[in-house]
Design a protein around this motif. Structure first.
Motif, PDB file in Angstrom:
ATOM      1  N   ASN A  52       0.825  -1.205   0.000  1.00 31.40           N
ATOM      2  CA  ASN A  52       0.000   0.000   0.000  1.00 31.40           C
ATOM      3  C   ASN A  52       0.862   1.258   0.000  1.00 31.40           C
ATOM      4  OD1 ASN A  52      -2.753  -1.197   0.268  1.00 31.40           O
ATOM      5  ND2 ASN A  52      -1.848  -2.049   2.127  1.00 31.40           N
ATOM      6  N   PHE A  53       0.251   2.338  -0.491  1.00 30.85           N
ATOM      7  CA  PHE A  53       0.958   3.610  -0.627  1.00 30.85           C
ATOM      8  C   PHE A  53       0.143   4.728   0.026  1.00 30.85           C
ATOM      9  CE2 PHE A  53       1.573   1.033  -4.527  1.00 30.85           C
ATOM     10  CZ  PHE A  53       2.899   0.669  -4.315  1.00 30.85           C
ATOM     11  N   PHE A  54       0.850   5.592   0.722  1.00 32.80           N
ATOM     12  CA  PHE A  54       0.199   6.706   1.406  1.00 32.80           C
ATOM     13  C   PHE A  54       0.945   7.997   1.083  1.00 32.80           C
ATOM     14  CE2 PHE A  54      -0.434   2.851   3.894  1.00 32.80           C
ATOM     15  CZ  PHE A  54      -1.817   2.810   3.988  1.00 32.80           C
ATOM     16  N   MET A  55       0.179   9.048   0.833  1.00 34.97           N
ATOM     17  CA  MET A  55       0.775  10.335   0.494  1.00 34.97           C
ATOM     18  C   MET A  55       0.544  11.338   1.608  1.00 34.97           C
ATOM     19  SD  MET A  55       0.107  12.838  -2.786  1.00 34.97           S
ATOM     20  CE  MET A  55      -1.399  13.534  -2.119  1.00 34.97           C
ATOM     21  N   TYR A 114       8.349  19.249  -0.647  1.00 27.74           N
ATOM     22  CA  TYR A 114       8.241  17.857  -1.079  1.00 27.74           C
ATOM     23  C   TYR A 114       6.827  17.321  -0.906  1.00 27.74           C
ATOM     24  CZ  TYR A 114      13.178  16.648  -1.805  1.00 27.74           C
ATOM     25  OH  TYR A 114      14.453  16.558  -2.300  1.00 27.74           O
ATOM     26  N   ASN A 115       6.386  16.516  -1.871  1.00 25.79           N
ATOM     27  CA  ASN A 115       5.273  15.588  -1.685  1.00 25.79           C
ATOM     28  C   ASN A 115       5.895  14.278  -1.204  1.00 25.79           C
ATOM     29  OD1 ASN A 115       3.295  17.377  -3.084  1.00 25.79           O
ATOM     30  ND2 ASN A 115       4.501  16.857  -4.898  1.00 25.79           N
ATOM     31  N   VAL A 116       5.351  13.698  -0.134  1.00 27.99           N
ATOM     32  CA  VAL A 116       5.959  12.518   0.477  1.00 27.99           C
ATOM     33  C   VAL A 116       5.066  11.299   0.283  1.00 27.99           C
ATOM     34  CG1 VAL A 116       6.806  11.499   2.617  1.00 27.99           C
ATOM     35  CG2 VAL A 116       7.119  13.950   2.190  1.00 27.99           C
ATOM     36  N   PHE A 117       5.655  10.217  -0.231  1.00 25.60           N
ATOM     37  CA  PHE A 117       4.940   8.956  -0.420  1.00 25.60           C
ATOM     38  C   PHE A 117       5.609   7.872   0.424  1.00 25.60           C
ATOM     39  CE2 PHE A 117       4.194  11.447  -4.198  1.00 25.60           C
ATOM     40  CZ  PHE A 117       2.869  11.218  -4.511  1.00 25.60           C
ATOM     41  N   MET A 118       4.809   7.202   1.237  1.00 25.48           N
ATOM     42  CA  MET A 118       5.305   6.105   2.070  1.00 25.48           C
ATOM     43  C   MET A 118       4.848   4.778   1.463  1.00 25.48           C
ATOM     44  SD  MET A 118       6.855   7.773   4.516  1.00 25.48           S
ATOM     45  CE  MET A 118       7.103   6.644   5.904  1.00 25.48           C
ATOM     46  N   VAL A 119       5.777   3.847   1.328  1.00 26.27           N
ATOM     47  CA  VAL A 119       5.481   2.522   0.789  1.00 26.27           C
ATOM     48  C   VAL A 119       5.378   1.544   1.956  1.00 26.27           C
ATOM     49  CG1 VAL A 119       6.282   0.660  -0.716  1.00 26.27           C
ATOM     50  CG2 VAL A 119       6.722   3.060  -1.335  1.00 26.27           C
ATOM     51  N   ASP A 120       4.250   0.846   2.054  1.00 22.61           N
ATOM     52  CA  ASP A 120       4.022  -0.103   3.143  1.00 22.61           C
ATOM     53  C   ASP A 120       3.926  -1.518   2.578  1.00 22.61           C
ATOM     54  OD1 ASP A 120       3.434  -1.301   5.554  1.00 22.61           O
ATOM     55  OD2 ASP A 120       1.291  -0.869   5.414  1.00 22.61           O
ATOM     56  N   TRP A 121       4.966  -2.313   2.778  1.00 23.25           N
ATOM     57  CA  TRP A 121       4.941  -3.727   2.385  1.00 23.25           C
ATOM     58  C   TRP A 121       5.144  -4.618   3.610  1.00 23.25           C
ATOM     59  CZ3 TRP A 121       9.651  -6.928   1.416  1.00 23.25           C
ATOM     60  CH2 TRP A 121      10.828  -6.308   1.857  1.00 23.25           C
ATOM     61  N   SER A 122       4.683  -4.117   4.767  1.00 25.99           N
ATOM     62  CA  SER A 122       4.930  -4.773   6.053  1.00 25.99           C
ATOM     63  C   SER A 122       4.340  -6.178   6.133  1.00 25.99           C
ATOM     64  CB  SER A 122       4.397  -3.913   7.197  1.00 25.99           C
ATOM     65  OG  SER A 122       3.027  -3.605   7.024  1.00 25.99           O
ATOM     66  N   GLU A 123       3.221  -6.416   5.462  1.00 25.66           N
ATOM     67  CA  GLU A 123       2.606  -7.747   5.508  1.00 25.66           C
ATOM     68  C   GLU A 123       3.474  -8.799   4.821  1.00 25.66           C
ATOM     69  OE1 GLU A 123      -0.257  -8.708   7.108  1.00 25.66           O
ATOM     70  OE2 GLU A 123      -0.081  -6.715   7.968  1.00 25.66           O
ATOM     71  N   LEU A 124       4.371  -8.359   3.965  1.00 29.08           N
ATOM     72  CA  LEU A 124       5.214  -9.284   3.199  1.00 29.08           C
ATOM     73  C   LEU A 124       6.618  -9.390   3.762  1.00 29.08           C
ATOM     74  CD1 LEU A 124       4.173  -8.264  -0.424  1.00 29.08           C
ATOM     75  CD2 LEU A 124       3.147  -9.963   1.094  1.00 29.08           C
ATOM     76  N   THR A 125       6.865  -8.740   4.880  1.00 21.91           N
ATOM     77  CA  THR A 125       8.233  -8.738   5.418  1.00 21.91           C
ATOM     78  C   THR A 125       8.225  -8.854   6.938  1.00 21.91           C
ATOM     79  OG1 THR A 125      10.301  -7.495   5.438  1.00 21.91           O
ATOM     80  CG2 THR A 125       8.269  -6.208   5.419  1.00 21.91           C
ATOM     81  N   ARG A 126       7.272  -9.632   7.465  1.00 22.15           N
ATOM     82  CA  ARG A 126       7.129  -9.763   8.913  1.00 22.15           C
ATOM     83  C   ARG A 126       8.164 -10.708   9.504  1.00 22.15           C
ATOM     84  NH1 ARG A 126       0.843 -11.214   9.520  1.00 22.15           N
ATOM     85  NH2 ARG A 126       1.504 -12.703   7.938  1.00 22.15           N
ATOM     86  N   PHE A 127       8.575 -10.426  10.723  1.00 23.84           N
ATOM     87  CA  PHE A 127       9.449 -11.315  11.480  1.00 23.84           C
ATOM     88  C   PHE A 127       8.717 -12.613  11.777  1.00 23.84           C
ATOM     89  CE2 PHE A 127      10.859 -12.886  15.618  1.00 23.84           C
ATOM     90  CZ  PHE A 127      12.230 -12.952  15.434  1.00 23.84           C
ATOM     91  N   PRO A 128       9.333 -13.773  11.659  1.00 22.23           N
ATOM     92  CA  PRO A 128      10.732 -14.024  11.316  1.00 22.23           C
ATOM     93  C   PRO A 128      10.939 -14.423   9.860  1.00 22.23           C
ATOM     94  CG  PRO A 128       9.800 -16.001  12.238  1.00 22.23           C
ATOM     95  CD  PRO A 128       8.666 -15.010  12.131  1.00 22.23           C
ATOM     96  N   CYS A 129      10.107 -13.939   8.957  1.00 25.25           N
ATOM     97  CA  CYS A 129      10.045 -14.441   7.580  1.00 25.25           C
ATOM     98  C   CYS A 129      11.049 -13.757   6.652  1.00 25.25           C
ATOM     99  CB  CYS A 129       8.627 -14.277   7.048  1.00 25.25           C
ATOM    100  SG  CYS A 129       7.354 -14.983   8.127  1.00 25.25           S
ATOM    101  N   TYR A 130      12.327 -13.893   6.953  1.00 17.65           N
ATOM    102  CA  TYR A 130      13.342 -13.160   6.191  1.00 17.65           C
ATOM    103  C   TYR A 130      13.495 -13.682   4.761  1.00 17.65           C
ATOM    104  CZ  TYR A 130      17.628 -10.571   5.242  1.00 17.65           C
ATOM    105  OH  TYR A 130      18.562  -9.726   4.699  1.00 17.65           O
ATOM    106  N   LEU A 131      13.512 -14.991   4.580  1.00 14.66           N
ATOM    107  CA  LEU A 131      13.664 -15.537   3.230  1.00 14.66           C
ATOM    108  C   LEU A 131      12.492 -15.162   2.337  1.00 14.66           C
ATOM    109  CD1 LEU A 131      15.234 -19.115   3.228  1.00 14.66           C
ATOM    110  CD2 LEU A 131      16.178 -16.987   2.377  1.00 14.66           C
ATOM    111  N   SER A 132      11.273 -15.256   2.863  1.00 13.87           N
ATOM    112  CA  SER A 132      10.116 -14.873   2.059  1.00 13.87           C
ATOM    113  C   SER A 132      10.135 -13.371   1.790  1.00 13.87           C
ATOM    114  CB  SER A 132       8.807 -15.285   2.730  1.00 13.87           C
ATOM    115  OG  SER A 132       8.689 -14.728   4.019  1.00 13.87           O
ATOM    116  N   ALA A 133      10.646 -12.571   2.740  1.00 17.00           N
ATOM    117  CA  ALA A 133      10.774 -11.129   2.515  1.00 17.00           C
ATOM    118  C   ALA A 133      11.724 -10.850   1.357  1.00 17.00           C
ATOM    119  CB  ALA A 133      11.262 -10.433   3.785  1.00 17.00           C
TER     120      ALA A 133
END
Length: 328
Positions: A52-55, A114-133
Motif C-alpha cells: 500500500n501507498f500513502f501520500m 516535497y510531496n511525500v509517499f510512504m510505501v508499506d509492504w509490512s505484511e510481506l516482510t514480517r518477522f521471522p520471515c526473512y527468506l520470504s521477505a
C-alpha cells in the motif's frame, strides 16, 4: 542429503532474522508457528492488497491512501506538481508508520518543498520471515514502480523524484528501475541490507550505481547488517562505518541500533538540523580503526540535498551523536 540442505537453509534463515529483527529475542523465540505463516507472493499482478501507498503533503500531513491506477486523483489529495517527490521504503519487519521511517517523513514535510509517499509492504516482510521477505522484494518493487509511473503521469519530472530506502528497502529502490522504461534519476540507500543478499542476490536484486543516474548510500553497520564498500556513486561511511556512538547493549542490539542510525542521520541532513560534512577517503567501509585513507585532493561535501549529483567515491563522516534516535 536434500533434507540436510534445507535444514541448514532453515537454520541460516533463522540466524539472519535474528540479526535484522527490530525486536529483541533469542533463537528459541523464533522457532514457533509464526515461521510457517510466512507469505511468499507467487502472482505478479499490481496493485496488490498487501502493498500500500500513502501520500503526505505539508498542507495535509495526514495520510491519503493512493491507488496508482488513478494518477489524476493525486491532485484531489493536495499533490503539488511544482514540488519535488520522495518515495520512502522501510526494510525487514518494519512499517511505514513507525520510527525511524516517520523521522524521514517528517523531515521532508518540514521543508515544505516535497510531496511525500510512504510505501508499506509490512505484511510481506514480517518477522521471522526473512527468506520470504527477500523473495517478496521483487513484487514490492514492481508495484512501487506503478506508483512511480503514476506520479510521472500526473506531471512530475523524473528528476524531481527520489527513492529513499532503508535496509531491504534500499534494494527495492534499486529494483524499481527494472520495471521502468527509463531508470530513475536519484536513489538514497540507507545502510542497504546485507544478510543473505550479498550471498544470493544478483545484480538485478541488489542496489547498485546502475539503478539510477544518481545513487547515494549511507553506511552505519557496514559488513554486518549493512552492505560494505562502495555501493553507489557517492557513499558516506559514518564513524568508521560499523558501530555508531550512543548504541549500547548486547552485540545484536548495538548492530540493530547502528543499522537504524542511517535513517536518523539522513533525516537530520534533510532537516538541515545537522551539518554532516563528508571528507573524501578510500573506498573501504567499514574502516580499520585509526585509518580512514583521507584523500585531500578531492572536495568535501555536505550530506543532504546539497550533495552535487556528480559526486563520486567514498566520504567519511565523524561526529559524536548525542541525539536520541529510538526505533520501534
Amino acid at each position: 542429503m536434500c533434507a540436510m540442505k534445507y535444514g541448514l537453509l532453515f537454520f541460516v534463515t533463522l540466524m539472519a532474522t535474528n540479526l535484522v529483527s527490530e525486536a529483541d529475542g533469542d533463537l528459541m523465540s523464533m522457532i514457533d508457528y509464526r515461521y510457517f505463516r510466512c507469505v511468499m507472493k507467487r502472482e505478479w499482478k499490481c496493485p496488490d492488497s498487501e502493498i500500500n501507498f500513502f501520500m503526505y503533503t505539508p498542507e495535509h500531513p495526514r495520510k491519503h491512501f493512493i491507488d496508482p491506477r488513478y494518477p489524476k486523483l493525486l491532485h484531489d489529495f493536495g499533490w503539488d506538481p511544482m514540488r519535488k517527490n520522495v518515495l520512502i521504503i522501510h526494510g525487514f519487519n518494519g512499517t511505514y508508520s513507525k520510527s525511524p521511517m516517520t523521522f524521514i517523513r517528517d523531515a521532508y514535510l518540514s521543508r515544505k518543498d516535497y510531496n511525500v509517499f510512504m510505501v508499506d509492504w509490512s505484511e510481506l516482510t514480517r518477522f521471522p520471515c526473512y527468506l520470504s521477505a527477500l523473495s517478496n522484494m521483487k513484487k514490492a518493487a514492481q508495484c512501487t514502480a506503478q506508483l512511480y509511473s503514476a506520479i510521472t503521469q500526473a506531471g512530475a519530472l523524473a528528476k524531481m523524484i527520489t527513492c529513499v530506502g532503508h535496509s531491504l528497502g534500499a534494494h527495492i529502490c534499486g529494483m524499481i528501475s527494472n520495471h521502468l522504461t527509463e531508470k530513475q534519476y536519484k536513489i538514497v540507500g540507507l545502510d542497504p541490507g546485507r544478510p543473505l543478499v550479498s550471498a544470493y542476490g544478483s545484480r538485478q536484486f541488489r542496489l547498485g550505481r546502475d539503478d539510477a543516474h544518481v545513487v547515494h548510500v549511507l553506511h552505519t553497520n557496514a559488513g554486518f547488517l549493512g552492505e560494505s564498500g562502495l555501493v553507489g556513486h557517492a557513499d558516506f561511511c559514518f564513524n568508521g562505518g560499523q558501530k555508531q556512538p550512543g548504541c549500547k547493549g548486547h552485540i545484536m542490539r548495538i548492530a540493530r541500533c547502528s543499522h537504524f542510525m542511517s535513517s536518523c542521520y539522513f533525516a537530520a541532513s534533510v532537516r538541515r538540523s545537522r551539518r554532516l560534512v563528508g571528507i573524501p577517503c578510500d573506498t573501504s567501509c567499514p574502516k580499520e580503526r585509526g585509518y580512514w585513507g583521507i584523500n585531500p585532493q578531492r572536495r568535501a561535501v555536505v550530506l543532504g540535498d546539497d550533495v552535487p549529483d556528480g559526486s563520486r567515491g567514498m566520504f567519511c563522516i565523524s561526529f559524536e551523536n548525542t541525539e536520541d534516535c529510538p526505533f520501534d
